[in-house]
Design an enzyme around this catalytic site. Structure first.
Site, PDB file in Angstrom:
ATOM      1  CB  SER A 118      -5.465  10.671 -13.672  1.00  0.00           C
ATOM      2  OG  SER A 118      -6.365  11.714 -13.675  1.00  0.00           O
ATOM      3  CG  HIS A 139      -9.920   8.210 -10.898  1.00  0.00           C
ATOM      4  ND1 HIS A 139      -9.560   7.321 -11.878  1.00  0.00           N
ATOM      5  CD2 HIS A 139      -9.723   9.435 -11.438  1.00  0.00           C
ATOM      6  CE1 HIS A 139      -9.181   7.985 -12.957  1.00  0.00           C
ATOM      7  NE2 HIS A 139      -9.268   9.264 -12.710  1.00  0.00           N
ATOM      8  CD  GLU A 151     -10.223   3.419 -11.684  1.00  0.00           C
ATOM      9  OE1 GLU A 151      -9.882   4.577 -12.027  1.00  0.00           O
ATOM     10  OE2 GLU A 151      -9.766   2.399 -12.214  1.00  0.00           O
TER      11      GLU A 151
HETATM   12  N1  LIG Z   1      -9.437  16.598 -15.914  1.00  0.00           N
HETATM   13  C1  LIG Z   1      -9.857  15.331 -15.902  1.00  0.00           C
HETATM   14  O1  LIG Z   1     -10.549  14.872 -16.816  1.00  0.00           O
HETATM   15  C2  LIG Z   1      -9.518  14.454 -14.717  1.00  0.00           C
HETATM   16  C3  LIG Z   1     -10.261  13.269 -14.552  1.00  0.00           C
HETATM   17  C4  LIG Z   1     -10.016  12.481 -13.411  1.00  0.00           C
HETATM   18  C5  LIG Z   1      -9.037  12.864 -12.508  1.00  0.00           C
HETATM   19  N2  LIG Z   1      -8.305  14.015 -12.713  1.00  0.00           N
HETATM   20  C6  LIG Z   1      -7.330  14.407 -11.685  1.00  0.00           C
HETATM   21  O2  LIG Z   1      -7.896  15.446 -10.908  1.00  0.00           O
HETATM   22  C7  LIG Z   1      -6.860  16.312 -10.416  1.00  0.00           C
HETATM   23  C8  LIG Z   1      -7.162  17.739 -10.820  1.00  0.00           C
HETATM   24  O3  LIG Z   1      -7.214  17.818 -12.220  1.00  0.00           O
HETATM   25  P1  LIG Z   1      -7.941  19.036 -12.966  1.00  0.00           P
HETATM   26  O4  LIG Z   1      -8.089  18.627 -14.378  1.00  0.00           O
HETATM   27  O5  LIG Z   1      -9.122  19.475 -12.179  1.00  0.00           O
HETATM   28  O6  LIG Z   1      -6.797  20.155 -12.855  1.00  0.00           O
HETATM   29  P2  LIG Z   1      -6.926  21.736 -13.034  1.00  0.00           P
HETATM   30  O7  LIG Z   1      -5.615  22.188 -13.544  1.00  0.00           O
HETATM   31  O8  LIG Z   1      -8.169  22.097 -13.782  1.00  0.00           O
HETATM   32  O9  LIG Z   1      -7.119  22.277 -11.521  1.00  0.00           O
HETATM   33  C9  LIG Z   1      -6.147  22.148 -10.531  1.00  0.00           C
HETATM   34  C10 LIG Z   1      -6.379  23.221  -9.478  1.00  0.00           C
HETATM   35  O10 LIG Z   1      -5.515  22.931  -8.369  1.00  0.00           O
HETATM   36  C11 LIG Z   1      -5.102  24.166  -7.833  1.00  0.00           C
HETATM   37  N3  LIG Z   1      -3.924  23.975  -6.988  1.00  0.00           N
HETATM   38  C12 LIG Z   1      -2.637  23.791  -7.360  1.00  0.00           C
HETATM   39  N4  LIG Z   1      -1.861  23.651  -6.268  1.00  0.00           N
HETATM   40  C13 LIG Z   1      -2.669  23.731  -5.179  1.00  0.00           C
HETATM   41  C14 LIG Z   1      -2.454  23.685  -3.776  1.00  0.00           C
HETATM   42  N5  LIG Z   1      -1.248  23.509  -3.251  1.00  0.00           N
HETATM   43  N6  LIG Z   1      -3.522  23.825  -2.959  1.00  0.00           N
HETATM   44  C15 LIG Z   1      -4.761  24.036  -3.459  1.00  0.00           C
HETATM   45  N7  LIG Z   1      -5.015  24.093  -4.792  1.00  0.00           N
HETATM   46  C16 LIG Z   1      -3.994  23.945  -5.641  1.00  0.00           C
HETATM   47  C17 LIG Z   1      -4.856  25.046  -9.067  1.00  0.00           C
HETATM   48  O11 LIG Z   1      -4.851  26.438  -8.708  1.00  0.00           O
HETATM   49  C18 LIG Z   1      -6.051  24.646  -9.934  1.00  0.00           C
HETATM   50  O12 LIG Z   1      -7.164  25.501  -9.726  1.00  0.00           O
HETATM   51  C19 LIG Z   1      -5.549  15.758 -10.974  1.00  0.00           C
HETATM   52  O13 LIG Z   1      -4.964  14.915 -10.008  1.00  0.00           O
HETATM   53  C20 LIG Z   1      -6.011  14.955 -12.190  1.00  0.00           C
HETATM   54  O14 LIG Z   1      -5.138  13.909 -12.514  1.00  0.00           O
HETATM   55  C21 LIG Z   1      -8.544  14.825 -13.792  1.00  0.00           C
END
Ligand SMILES: NC(=O)c1ccc[n+]([C@@H]2O[C@H](COP(=O)([O-])OP(=O)(O)OC[C@H]3O[C@@H](n4cnc5c(N)ncnc54)[C@H](O)[C@@H]3O)[C@@H](O)[C@H]2O)c1
Length: 295
Positions: A118, A139, A151
């Site tokens: 993000s 994104h 994005e």
């Molecule tokens: N949540 C949102 O609304 C949103 C929207 C757009 C982008 N993002 C981006 O998406 C990404 C993920 O966010 P999220 O909300 O899904 O997070 P989340 O915390 O729900 O999930 C993250 C996952 O990554 C796993 N993980 C951690 N280290 C790891 C590794 N070394 N190898 C493999 N897996 C690993 C964790 O176990 C977890 O299951 C982030 O970069 C965030 O900025 C989030």
């Protein structure tokens, strides 16, 4: 392009895996946490069931989608034969740099490496690989199977060819890709986060209450939810982290996070995920008592 790896099976990773699998791609879903993978598969199944109930998917499509997903806890095993990796692991810069160093070593030289970050610079992520031309931001928005936008973020070294491939691939997922350049917050968060921050400042300064601020934006601007409730859904800690990236990246005080937001995150009020933010989620959704004063 046929084989995709998705790293991280949390909120975004399971939605990204669901979407690729639904459109016929073979997906390797990778997480260091085996329980997270189990939970992701059950979430995907539940979301597919909802699509079947709505009539947008058949029972057969659901089974095929689930069959297209294989889970892995070992990164090397999961990425060695794929055409594209979409990284959606936890938003932490050191973690992402480590993952991309590993991806550069474990994938074929032709593999495109995308991040769903993000706020972290795609140019910085690319700098730890030997294939900056093949590193790009993809994104997706939450919930991924429903939201149309992707994005597509070009880092400083991303090639036209990589950008075109990712734009076309996004269209094949029935999404609308939009190309933007790699500057802090890209476009989505550069515009959204100052709006959320301003809503929090309005509350902090006593201009209006939570209900009033959200109602003005919902009914006056036709936003589907108010900025304070949206902040709760995104996670107040995530909002704070993105505002800090904007503030540091541009060095402009207009992005400084509101002290009330900083206080709420420090006190553990992170929104939906912690049960309380601007609203209380412990028993339905009720307005929480939030103001600059603590009592
Ligand atoms: N949540 C949102 O609304 C949103 C929207 C757009 C982008 N993002 C981006 O998406 C990404 C993920 O966010 P999220 O909300 O899904 O997070 P989340 O915390 O729900 O999930 C993250 C996952 O990554 C796993 N993980 C951690 N280290 C790891 C590794 N070394 N190898 C493999 N897996 C690993 C964790 O176990 C977890 O299951 C982030 O970069 C965030 O900025 C989030």
């Amino acid at each position: 392009m046929k084989n995709i790896a998705v790293i991280g099976s949390g909120t975004m990773g399971n939605g990204i895996a669901h979407t690729f699998a639904q459109f016929g791609y073979q997906v390797n879903l990778i997480d260091i946490n085996a329980d997270a993978l189990k939970k992701a598969l059950s979430t995907i199944e539940k979301n597919l069931d909802r699509q079947v109930t709505k009539g947008t998917l058949t029972e057969q499509d659901k089974t095929q989608t689930l069959n297209n997903i294989t889970t892995y806890t070992d990164l090397k095993e999961g990425v060695s034969k794929v055409d594209l990796v979409v990284e959606a692991a936890t938003e932490n810069i050191d973690l992402k740099l480590k993952i991309f160093r590993d991806l550069d070593a474990f994938t074929q030289p032709s593999t495109i490496l995308a991040s769903n970050t993000s706020s972290i610079s795609i140019t910085q992520i690319a700098s730890v690989t030997n294939r900056g031309d093949k590193v790009i931001g993809m994104h997706f928005m939450n919930p991924v199977p429903i939201m149309k936008l992707v994005e597509v973020i070009r880092g400083y070294a991303t090639s036209n060819e990589t950008t075109q491939t990712v734009m076309q691939l996004s269209e094949k997922l029935d999404k609308v890709p939009v190309e933007v350049n790699d500057y802090p917050g890209f476009i989505a968060n550069r515009i959204l986060m100052p709006m959320i921050n301003e809503a929090i400042y309005s509350l902090y300064e006593g201009v209006a209450g939570v209900y009033e601020i959200d109602t003005v934006m919902k009914l006056g601007m036709a936003h589907p939810m108010g900025p304070l409730q949206l902040a709760d859904f995104i996670g107040l800690d995530v909002c704070l982290a993105i505002l800090n990236v904007l503030h540091q990246g541009f060095g402009n005080p207009k992005y400084a996070p509101c002290p009330l937001l900083v206080n709420m995150v420090t006190a553990g009020k992170k929104g939906v995920k912690s049960g309380e933010g601007f609203y209380d989620y412990s028993n339905g959704i009720k307005e929480a008592k939030v103001s600059a004063k603590f009592s």
